[in-house]
Design a protein around this motif. Structure first.
Motif, PDB file in Angstrom:
ATOM      1  N   ALA A 152      38.254  28.957  11.840  1.00  0.00           N
ATOM      2  CA  ALA A 152      38.198  29.096  10.382  1.00  0.00           C
ATOM      3  C   ALA A 152      36.963  28.417   9.803  1.00  0.00           C
ATOM      4  CB  ALA A 152      39.460  28.508   9.751  1.00  0.00           C
ATOM      5  N   ILE A 153      36.540  27.339  10.456  1.00  0.00           N
ATOM      6  CA  ILE A 153      35.377  26.602   9.965  1.00  0.00           C
ATOM      7  C   ILE A 153      34.081  27.176  10.520  1.00  0.00           C
ATOM      8  CG2 ILE A 153      34.210  24.354  10.005  1.00  0.00           C
ATOM      9  CD1 ILE A 153      37.034  23.099  10.018  1.00  0.00           C
ATOM     10  N   LYS A 154      34.049  27.367  11.834  1.00  0.00           N
ATOM     11  CA  LYS A 154      32.797  27.761  12.484  1.00  0.00           C
ATOM     12  C   LYS A 154      32.471  29.238  12.340  1.00  0.00           C
ATOM     13  CE  LYS A 154      31.559  23.744  13.890  1.00  0.00           C
ATOM     14  NZ  LYS A 154      30.301  23.122  13.415  1.00  0.00           N
ATOM     15  N   GLN A 155      33.467  30.097  12.500  1.00  0.00           N
ATOM     16  CA  GLN A 155      33.203  31.539  12.488  1.00  0.00           C
ATOM     17  C   GLN A 155      33.411  32.157  11.111  1.00  0.00           C
ATOM     18  OE1 GLN A 155      35.270  33.606  15.638  1.00  0.00           O
ATOM     19  NE2 GLN A 155      34.809  32.027  17.144  1.00  0.00           N
ATOM     20  N   LYS A 213      33.161  18.008   3.002  1.00  0.00           N
ATOM     21  CA  LYS A 213      31.927  18.409   2.316  1.00  0.00           C
ATOM     22  C   LYS A 213      32.135  19.716   1.571  1.00  0.00           C
ATOM     23  CE  LYS A 213      27.015  19.413   3.134  1.00  0.00           C
ATOM     24  NZ  LYS A 213      25.954  19.499   4.165  1.00  0.00           N
ATOM     25  N   TRP A 214      32.820  20.669   2.205  1.00  0.00           N
ATOM     26  CA  TRP A 214      33.072  21.961   1.559  1.00  0.00           C
ATOM     27  C   TRP A 214      33.948  21.791   0.322  1.00  0.00           C
ATOM     28  CZ3 TRP A 214      37.495  24.866   0.571  1.00  0.00           C
ATOM     29  CH2 TRP A 214      37.263  26.178   0.142  1.00  0.00           C
ATOM     30  N   VAL A 215      34.955  20.933   0.400  1.00  0.00           N
ATOM     31  CA  VAL A 215      35.838  20.709  -0.739  1.00  0.00           C
ATOM     32  C   VAL A 215      35.060  20.120  -1.914  1.00  0.00           C
ATOM     33  CG1 VAL A 215      37.791  19.357  -1.609  1.00  0.00           C
ATOM     34  CG2 VAL A 215      37.963  20.500   0.612  1.00  0.00           C
ATOM     35  N   LEU A 216      34.282  19.075  -1.659  1.00  0.00           N
ATOM     36  CA  LEU A 216      33.491  18.459  -2.726  1.00  0.00           C
ATOM     37  C   LEU A 216      32.520  19.453  -3.353  1.00  0.00           C
ATOM     38  CD1 LEU A 216      32.600  14.889  -1.430  1.00  0.00           C
ATOM     39  CD2 LEU A 216      33.547  15.429  -3.675  1.00  0.00           C
ATOM     40  N   SER A 218      32.749  22.730  -3.390  1.00  0.00           N
ATOM     41  CA  SER A 218      33.475  23.783  -4.108  1.00  0.00           C
ATOM     42  C   SER A 218      34.014  23.293  -5.438  1.00  0.00           C
ATOM     43  CB  SER A 218      34.616  24.311  -3.229  1.00  0.00           C
ATOM     44  OG  SER A 218      34.123  24.839  -2.015  1.00  0.00           O
ATOM     45  N   VAL A 219      34.563  22.073  -5.454  1.00  0.00           N
ATOM     46  CA  VAL A 219      35.112  21.532  -6.704  1.00  0.00           C
ATOM     47  C   VAL A 219      33.992  21.339  -7.723  1.00  0.00           C
ATOM     48  CG1 VAL A 219      36.251  19.546  -7.778  1.00  0.00           C
ATOM     49  CG2 VAL A 219      37.123  20.466  -5.618  1.00  0.00           C
ATOM     50  N   CYS A 220      32.863  20.811  -7.282  1.00  0.00           N
ATOM     51  CA  CYS A 220      31.742  20.610  -8.205  1.00  0.00           C
ATOM     52  C   CYS A 220      31.240  21.949  -8.761  1.00  0.00           C
ATOM     53  CB  CYS A 220      30.610  19.857  -7.515  1.00  0.00           C
ATOM     54  SG  CYS A 220      30.980  18.109  -7.210  1.00  0.00           S
ATOM     55  N   GLN A 221      31.203  22.970  -7.920  1.00  0.00           N
ATOM     56  CA  GLN A 221      30.803  24.299  -8.398  1.00  0.00           C
ATOM     57  C   GLN A 221      31.810  24.836  -9.414  1.00  0.00           C
ATOM     58  OE1 GLN A 221      30.510  26.396  -4.652  1.00  0.00           O
ATOM     59  NE2 GLN A 221      28.317  25.987  -4.463  1.00  0.00           N
ATOM     60  N   GLN A 222      33.107  24.581  -9.160  1.00  0.00           N
ATOM     61  CA  GLN A 222      34.141  25.059 -10.075  1.00  0.00           C
ATOM     62  C   GLN A 222      34.086  24.319 -11.409  1.00  0.00           C
ATOM     63  OE1 GLN A 222      36.678  27.725  -9.459  1.00  0.00           O
ATOM     64  NE2 GLN A 222      36.309  27.436 -11.651  1.00  0.00           N
ATOM     65  N   ILE A 223      33.820  23.030 -11.363  1.00  0.00           N
ATOM     66  CA  ILE A 223      33.671  22.263 -12.612  1.00  0.00           C
ATOM     67  C   ILE A 223      32.546  22.864 -13.455  1.00  0.00           C
ATOM     68  CG2 ILE A 223      33.080  20.020 -13.614  1.00  0.00           C
ATOM     69  CD1 ILE A 223      34.293  18.696 -11.144  1.00  0.00           C
ATOM     70  N   LYS A 224      31.438  23.231 -12.811  1.00  0.00           N
ATOM     71  CA  LYS A 224      30.308  23.835 -13.533  1.00  0.00           C
ATOM     72  C   LYS A 224      30.720  25.169 -14.156  1.00  0.00           C
ATOM     73  CE  LYS A 224      25.473  25.220 -13.048  1.00  0.00           C
ATOM     74  NZ  LYS A 224      25.610  26.424 -13.892  1.00  0.00           N
ATOM     75  N   ILE A 225      31.447  25.987 -13.402  1.00  0.00           N
ATOM     76  CA  ILE A 225      31.898  27.287 -13.924  1.00  0.00           C
ATOM     77  C   ILE A 225      32.748  27.088 -15.174  1.00  0.00           C
ATOM     78  CG2 ILE A 225      33.400  29.258 -13.438  1.00  0.00           C
ATOM     79  CD1 ILE A 225      32.457  29.035 -10.493  1.00  0.00           C
TER      80      ILE A 225
END
Length: 403
Positions: A152-155, A213-216, A218-225
């Motif tokens: 799920a992470i690599k591929q 890292k992905w969670v942080l 993604s959340v920061c991108q969502q806050i911007k949206i």
């Protein structure tokens, strides 16, 4: 014989170790710096890695971080070679996934003992997880879970993951003032998998680093949206693992995500647990002070379930105290829980902290919290965790808690 990779930039030290190990009939490979070492580790997949801590370009921490993120090298025993003796240095490496330390200068006996101990433990682990025995010791679901998590992470590059948001509500006004971001994994093979199932596995394999890292990110991108859509007054909380929190580049990672998304730092709150902080209080406080200097908020999650925190609480640079759901469940009828919860609320207010009660499920629990002036609540009484689109509907329809 086992294959050992030596990553050491001092030629004399490197050659001495090679000579010693070859005399003991070990198969050896060597790297003169961290960059070459990472490449050899991934291509050769040795049985054990000896790595100098202080090297130019990529130091030992960087090597360890890279190898723990790659599924093929995530569980290889890793021993630091270091001239340092500070406990904080040892703690940092162990939190990142190192197995042992050997302090320079070391004797032949010390080196061989450390190597044999780690190889024996690794051999036991591999035997336990071998195809012949795994069926007896691990459920089919857990076998598939580990394989699926790597893929799920690599591929699939996190396409199977989604972040849900659980509203946090001001008890006096009834308005949503914050939300906790919660990771969900929808596996094609296993269905919906909750963090309690896969996060321990991610931590043990080092996969928690790319996941965090992905969670942080993604959340920061969502806050911007949401901010661009006019939703800019909420605080969004992100849970951290101890491995993430102790990474050398952790602060810079936060700075980058804030800058890239042009965020107001106070819209981001990082949730730490008591046990994370207590592992190395002074180091934790130093990191927390740096975060607060950026304007990022800090919460102590699951408060009351750790140890010794009351001694340090007044010295911790935090904004929010989250009372664990254990103390909230049936708090109105349980005399011990009610006494503890009242004391925690009063103590937090005396320290000018915001108090959030977790796991609120009944009107009786809410009434108790309202009576004793708890600031905010989070729980199924108001809302379960929601996908981003559903949470956005909550906000746009001005859903609020009945007061």
């Amino acid at each position: 014989m086992p294959k050992i990779l030596i990553i050491e930039d001092e030629e004399g030290v490197r050659e001495n170790i090679l000579d010693l190990l070859e005399a003991e009939d070990f198969e050896t490979i060597a790297a003169a710096n961290g960059r070459i070492g990472v490449h050899l580790a991934i291509s050769e997949v040795p049985d054990l890695i000896l790595c100098d801590m202080m090297m130019p370009e990529i130091d030992g921490y960087g090597v360890l971080r890279a190898l723990r993120q790659d599924p093929s090298t995530a569980t290889i025993p890793f021993i630091f070679l270091t001239a340092k003796s500070a406990k904080s240095d040892f703690r940092q490496g162990m939190d990142m996934g190192a197995d042992d330390y050997i302090t320079k200068p070391f004797s032949r006996s010390e080196l061989l003992t450390a190597i044999m101990n780690r190889l024996e433990k690794y051999a036991t682990l591999k035997k336990y997880l071998s195809p012949q025995t795994v069926i007896k010791n691990l459920s089919p679901k857990m076998q598939l879970l580990e394989i699926s998590l790597h893929r799920a992470i690599k591929q699939h590059n996190f396409q199977e993951f989604e972040i849900y948001y659980q509203p946090i509500v001001d008890i006096v006004s009834g308005k949503i003032v914050a939300a906790e971001s919660l990771l969900r994994w929808q596996s094609p093979e296993l269905g919906m998998i909750y963090p309690t199932e896969f996060i321990p596995l991610a931590e043990s394999t080092g996969l928690i680093v790319p996941i965090g890292k992905w969670v942080l990110k993604s959340v920061c991108q969502q806050i911007k949206i949401w901010r661009d859509a006019g939703i800019n007054s909420l605080v969004f909380a992100v849970n951290l693992s101890v491995i993430e929190f102790n990474q050398p580049n952790f602060i810079q990672k936060i700075v980058n995500f804030i800058a890239i998304n042009d965020l107001e730092p106070h819209n981001l709150e990082l949730e730490l647990t008591e046990s994370m902080i207590m592992q190395d209080v002074n180091s934790a406080i130093a990191t927390m002070n740096k975060l607060q200097s950026l304007g990022v908020k800090i919460a102590i999650d699951d408060f009351g379930t750790g140890y010794s925190s009351l001694i340090y609480l007044k010295n911790l640079p935090i904004n929010t105290l989250k009372i664990d759901r254990y103390f909230i469940h049936n708090v109105a009828n349980d005399l011990q829980k009610s006494a503890i919860t009242k004391a925690l609320i009063q103590m937090a207010h005396n320290l000018n902290l915001n108090v959030v009660a977790e796991g609120v499920e009944t009107e009786a629990e809410l009434d108790f919290l309202r009576q004793y002036n708890c600031n905010s609540m989070q729980g199924f009484l108001f809302s379960r965790p929601l996908p981003a689109a559903e949470f956005e509907k909550f906000l746009l329809t001005n859903k609020y808690l009945y007061v």
